[in-house]
Structure formats: structure tokens, C-alpha cells
Design a protein around this motif. Structure first.
Motif, mmCIF file in Angstrom:
data_model
loop_
_atom_site.group_PDB
_atom_site.id
_atom_site.type_symbol
_atom_site.label_atom_id
_atom_site.label_comp_id
_atom_site.label_asym_id
_atom_site.label_seq_id
_atom_site.Cartn_x
_atom_site.Cartn_y
_atom_site.Cartn_z
ATOM 1 N N VAL A 74 37.728 -90.226 27.368
ATOM 2 C CA VAL A 74 36.910 -89.033 27.589
ATOM 3 C C VAL A 74 37.091 -88.117 26.388
ATOM 4 O O VAL A 74 38.225 -87.914 25.939
ATOM 5 C CB VAL A 74 37.334 -88.307 28.880
ATOM 6 N N PHE A 75 36.007 -87.580 25.892
ATOM 7 C CA PHE A 75 36.059 -86.782 24.672
ATOM 8 C C PHE A 75 35.402 -85.426 24.874
ATOM 9 O O PHE A 75 34.450 -85.300 25.642
ATOM 10 C CB PHE A 75 35.362 -87.531 23.532
ATOM 11 N N VAL A 76 35.926 -84.436 24.183
ATOM 12 C CA VAL A 76 35.317 -83.111 24.221
ATOM 13 C C VAL A 76 33.994 -83.183 23.468
ATOM 14 O O VAL A 76 33.933 -83.680 22.345
ATOM 15 C CB VAL A 76 36.225 -82.054 23.568
ATOM 16 N N LYS A 77 32.957 -82.716 24.122
ATOM 17 C CA LYS A 77 31.626 -82.831 23.552
ATOM 18 C C LYS A 77 31.442 -81.890 22.359
ATOM 19 O O LYS A 77 31.894 -80.749 22.386
ATOM 20 C CB LYS A 77 30.591 -82.510 24.628
ATOM 21 N N GLU A 78 30.774 -82.384 21.346
ATOM 22 C CA GLU A 78 30.492 -81.547 20.183
ATOM 23 C C GLU A 78 29.155 -80.841 20.368
ATOM 24 O O GLU A 78 28.200 -81.429 20.843
ATOM 25 C CB GLU A 78 30.459 -82.420 18.921
ATOM 26 N N GLN A 79 29.139 -79.579 19.983
ATOM 27 C CA GLN A 79 27.901 -78.803 20.061
ATOM 28 C C GLN A 79 27.039 -79.104 18.847
ATOM 29 O O GLN A 79 27.445 -78.846 17.725
ATOM 30 C CB GLN A 79 28.213 -77.306 20.131
ATOM 31 N N ARG A 80 25.886 -79.641 19.052
ATOM 32 C CA ARG A 80 25.018 -79.980 17.920
ATOM 33 C C ARG A 80 23.592 -79.535 18.190
ATOM 34 O O ARG A 80 22.654 -80.301 18.065
ATOM 35 C CB ARG A 80 25.053 -81.491 17.685
ATOM 36 N N LYS A 81 23.441 -78.283 18.580
ATOM 37 C CA LYS A 81 22.101 -77.796 18.907
ATOM 38 C C LYS A 81 21.348 -77.359 17.676
ATOM 39 O O LYS A 81 21.907 -76.760 16.767
ATOM 40 C CB LYS A 81 22.204 -76.618 19.878
ATOM 41 N N VAL A 82 20.077 -77.627 17.696
ATOM 42 C CA VAL A 82 19.204 -77.265 16.595
ATOM 43 C C VAL A 82 18.035 -76.463 17.147
ATOM 44 O O VAL A 82 17.543 -76.741 18.235
ATOM 45 C CB VAL A 82 18.704 -78.552 15.894
ATOM 46 N N PHE A 83 17.640 -75.439 16.396
ATOM 47 C CA PHE A 83 16.513 -74.619 16.826
ATOM 48 C C PHE A 83 15.185 -75.196 16.363
ATOM 49 O O PHE A 83 15.025 -75.580 15.210
ATOM 50 C CB PHE A 83 16.636 -73.186 16.280
ATOM 51 N N TYR A 84 14.258 -75.225 17.283
ATOM 52 C CA TYR A 84 12.888 -75.615 16.975
ATOM 53 C C TYR A 84 12.088 -74.322 17.029
ATOM 54 O O TYR A 84 12.043 -73.655 18.060
ATOM 55 C CB TYR A 84 12.400 -76.591 18.044
ATOM 56 N N ARG A 85 11.477 -73.940 15.902
ATOM 57 C CA ARG A 85 10.821 -72.660 15.840
ATOM 58 C C ARG A 85 9.372 -72.772 16.285
ATOM 59 O O ARG A 85 8.607 -73.549 15.717
ATOM 60 C CB ARG A 85 10.884 -72.123 14.405
ATOM 61 N N LEU A 86 9.025 -72.014 17.313
ATOM 62 C CA LEU A 86 7.642 -72.008 17.788
ATOM 63 C C LEU A 86 6.906 -70.899 17.063
ATOM 64 O O LEU A 86 7.277 -69.736 17.139
ATOM 65 C CB LEU A 86 7.593 -71.745 19.294
ATOM 66 N N SER A 87 5.851 -71.271 16.357
ATOM 67 C CA SER A 87 5.077 -70.254 15.672
ATOM 68 C C SER A 87 3.681 -70.801 15.461
ATOM 69 O O SER A 87 3.414 -71.971 15.699
ATOM 70 C CB SER A 87 5.709 -69.905 14.327
ATOM 71 N N ASN A 88 2.803 -69.939 15.034
ATOM 72 C CA ASN A 88 1.435 -70.348 14.763
ATOM 73 C C ASN A 88 0.976 -69.613 13.515
ATOM 74 O O ASN A 88 0.889 -68.409 13.532
ATOM 75 C CB ASN A 88 0.535 -70.005 15.958
#
Lengths: 247, 247
Positions: A74-88
Motif C-alpha cells: 500500500v502506498f501513499v498516493k501522490e497528488q498530480r492534479k492538473v488544471f484545465y482552463r475553461l475559456s472562450n
DNA sequence: AAGTGGTCTAGACCACTGA
DNA sequence: CAGTGGTCTAGACCACTTC
């Protein structure tokens, strides 16, 4: 000797154990990527049965703090979040991702011209008898992992070259084809991975999923594209800038 | 006699059982709110042990399809999602909710003037030594249930009457006080309920949570409010309209 | 009191990993 | 091969709900 999980008899054992482990993770005693003690070790450490230890670990997994790998541990999960920018208009995605230190790619799964399903006809305000749309299903990859599955319906009439959709992002292509997107109506919600989604994204059944639905309108309030993106809640998040709407 | 969960020996029993139940729910054999067969009945029905039945039920709960009530049974979960519309200026929330057939309310938990924590100082571009902010923590109720917890930091300088914050929505108040919100930078992501949040929202540890973070700017790009909203993923979703950004 | 789900035990077997 | 997690069993006791 069992460790001090004795306090508060009302709280279940497995919760007290997972809470204690959670504390240790948050305090940095176990760093992201570290291996937690094995089930056997935890059984001895806390003086409980294996099923209780497993339940405690399940709690941590359920809270997104750990992940298990059969045969390894069992391993401590790594945070690997990336932002997806919503724009127009949509910014150039690859650049945006590169700035966040990840490579991205698209894997086309399905691309075909078809008569629009009735629900799509409604949202795109199409005549059900004659309406053709391009239906596309594609995977969005970050650092090689599939993190989102995207389903898009584009009115065939505005698409000069269907094949181009396979390898490029939809919105910039439309701009290029002289179909400016004036307005995008979107919704964002949270669901759980069902079997096909879990399979595509290579995650456990029921994992949290962010759902992004959209309908894009060109001039004269004419809808031209609709679809939805189902993304891994642990890998993607969205950012939006709300500017003042002078109405 | 055990039912036909025999196919595909590679898939775990508990998964085959939960998948079969899931099918029945999706096909409408069990309607939202209906009670599922009891653990004992399922044990006989599928010819498996209680622990396996419980695991199957846990799968359904984990996929948001069922919920358990001790002493009563397992029930098909009802979909009761409500859209929260993100816009600037903020629409009058009560009306928006009433249109969706729910009543809403606010329960103030904390409201106090304090020196800004360092992280808040950074996002609000404040001088750490002299910066006062109003810190507010409140619950957002839908039909009486707490569905979101909101934490807000407002620069004290722009607040003539702190107490008014307790009972009213922040953004309309600011407009009224002559602090127009020109731009709101927001992010949306998916996490899991940790103990305090689970407690406030009366949900299980690890339940999916939608996180909405924001920083609001008034004239001259001056930030005046920041905060975050943690909402139940099964009760709230967000909608946004992206208008063309002529830059 | 009967029926429900919640917790916990001890123990068996399997599948996967890595030396 | 030993060590890891994954599945499954039988059985006990508890807490809660409903009658």
C-alpha cells in the motif's frame, strides 16, 4: 503491544486506525509514494484482525490518500492534479499543460458521421430526419495516462474535413473553419466511474469522476457542438474566470 | 438455487453480484427510494456468504447507486442534484433554487474579524502586519439538509457592517456597499470528505466533494474576497456560461 | 421480539511481485 | 521462494428500527 487506538469507544476500530494513519500521512511521516506498513505489520501494530486492517486501508483508499498494488503493498498516493482552463476562445492546450509540467496527447477512439441521436437533436436544435453529425470519442492523455474521455457531437454541416477532427482539438479547428464560438454553456458535476469509464481510464469502479458538459453556440445563437468530458477526479481540475456580465 | 452469477470466473463474485444489482437498478426494476433485498435474502439468492454480499452492497454505495440505513435496509439512492449557477454578478440565489423546486437557506457558523492568515494575505495581496479580514464559515442548506460548507475571507476595509454578512449572501452585499466585483477567478475540483467536512455535511468519510475556490477582484484588479465552497458531490453541481473573450 | 445493517474475529486459498 | 494484497468462508456480537 497495540498502539493507542483505545480512545473513544463509539468510533469503530477500523476508523480509529485509518484516522491515525491519515494523521501520519498528513504530518508527513509517510511521504507521497512511500509504502505503508503491510497488512501483517499493521495487524501486529494495532493488535487487530486482518479484516479490520483491510477495512482501515480501504478507508484511506476511499479518501484518496492511498492506493494498493497487489503483490507490492500500500502506498501513499501522490497528488498530480492538473488544471484545465475553461475559456472562450480555448487557449492552446498543449502550451497550457506544458506550463504545468506535463505532456498531453489525444488518442482517437471513434470518429464517424452519423444521424444525430434524438437527445443530441434536441440540444443542437436539429431536424431529426436529416441531421448529420460527427460523433467523436477520444481519450485525453497526460504523461501517457488516460485521464479523461471526451465525447463530442459536431454538426456535420460546419465540418469541411471530418478527418481533421481525429488529431486536433475541436474548438480551434472550428475557429479555423470560420465558425466562431460566441458562447459555451457548460455544467460541471461529480459522479462515479461506471464499468466502461473505469475501463477506459484504468481506475477502480466507483472512482470519483468530474463531468464537464457543454453546448457551444456560434453566431445567431446557433448551437454547433455539444458533448461531455469525463475526467479522473484525482488528476484533473478546472479553472474559470468569470468576467462581469453587463446585461 | 444460486442465480446466474457464474459467468466470467476472472471477475470477483462481489463485483458480479453488484453489477447484476446495478443492471436491475438501471433498468428500473428497483426504482429510486426502493428497498433492495436484505443481506440475508441476497445471501440465499446468490448462495454466497454475508461478507461477499456486504462487499457487493459496498460497491453499489461506492458508485452512488445505493445507501444503507442501519436497522432499516439498503435503498436505491434518489438523484437530487441542483445546479448552482456561477455568474458575475451573482444572480439572486433563492430565485434560482426555487425555480429548481428546492428551498435554500444559510446557517452561519462563524463570523469574526481577525488578522488574515498568511495564505489569505498572499491571495488578497495584503500587508501581513495590519491586514484585517472578516472570516466567515457558513452552511448552505437545501430543503433543510446541509449540502455545502462555505469559507470566506473578506477584506475588512470594504465591509461597513460586519454583522450583515451573517444572514446575507456575500457578493450581493458587496455590490450594495459600492464594491463592484469585476472579475472572479475560480477553480473547481473533486476531493473526498475528511472528518470535519463529513461531520458538517452529515455524510460518510470519503464521500465525493466538489470544491469551488474563488478570488474576487474589484476595480483596478484589487482582490477583496476569497474563499472556498465544499459541497456534496451528490447534491450540487455548477453551471457556467463562457462568453467570448475578445482580447 | 424479530429483522435489519455494522463490527470484528480466525482462518483458508489465490494471484501477483520481486529476489 | 517468501511476502504482498485480493477473495471468500462461517460465525459471533452489537446497534438500530419496527412491531
Amino acid at each position: 503491544m497495540p498502539r493507542s487506538v483505545s480512545a473513544n469507544r463509539q468510533v469503530p476500530l477500523h476508523t480509529r486506525i485509518s484516522e491515525q494513519l491519515r494523521e501520519q500521512v498528513l504530518l508527513g511521516e509517510f511521504a507521497p509514494g512511500d509504502q505503508l506498513p503491510s497488512e501483517h505489520q499493521l495487524m501486529e501494530l494495532f493488535g487487530v484482525s486482518r479484516i479490520t486492517v483491510r477495512r482501515a486501508i480501504a478507508n484511506l483508499v476511499n479518501q484518496g490518500l492511498a492506493e494498493t498494488q497487489q503483490g507490492k503493498g500500500v502506498f501513499v498516493k501522490e497528488q498530480r492534479k492538473v488544471f484545465y482552463r475553461l475559456s472562450n476562445p480555448m487557449v492552446f492546450l498543449e502550451e497550457d499543460m506544458a506550463r504545468q509540467g506535463v505532456s498531453c496527447g489525444i488518442e482517437n477512439l471513434v470518429l464517424e458521421k452519423m444521424t444525430a441521436p434524438s437527445k443530441v437533436c434536441q440540444t443542437l436544435q436539429l431536424d431529426p430526419t436529416t441531421a448529420d453529425v460527427y460523433f467523436q470519442k477520444k481519450l485525453f492523455l497526460l504523461d501517457g495516462d488516460p485521464v479523461a474521455i471526451d465525447i463530442t457531437y459536431t454538426i456535420a454541416e460546419v465540418v469541411p474535413l471530418g478527418n481533421e477532427l481525429a488529431s486536433r482539438m475541436t474548438f480551434p479547428l472550428l475557429e479555423q473553419w470560420g465558425v466562431p464560438i460566441e458562447r459555451i454553456e457548460t455544467t460541471l458535476e461529480c459522479t462515479h466511474a461506471d464499468p466502461p469509464v473505469a475501463d477506459y481510464l484504468n481506475i477502480a469502479l466507483g472512482s470519483p469522476i468530474l463531468v464537464y458538459r457543454y453546448v457551444a453556440y456560434t453566431l445567431n445563437n446557433r448551437p454547433v457542438v455539444c458533448g461531455e468530458s469525463l475526467s479522473r477526479g484525482d488528476r484533473l481540475c478546472y479553472s474559470v474566470v468569470l468576467t462581469k456580465n453587463h446585461s
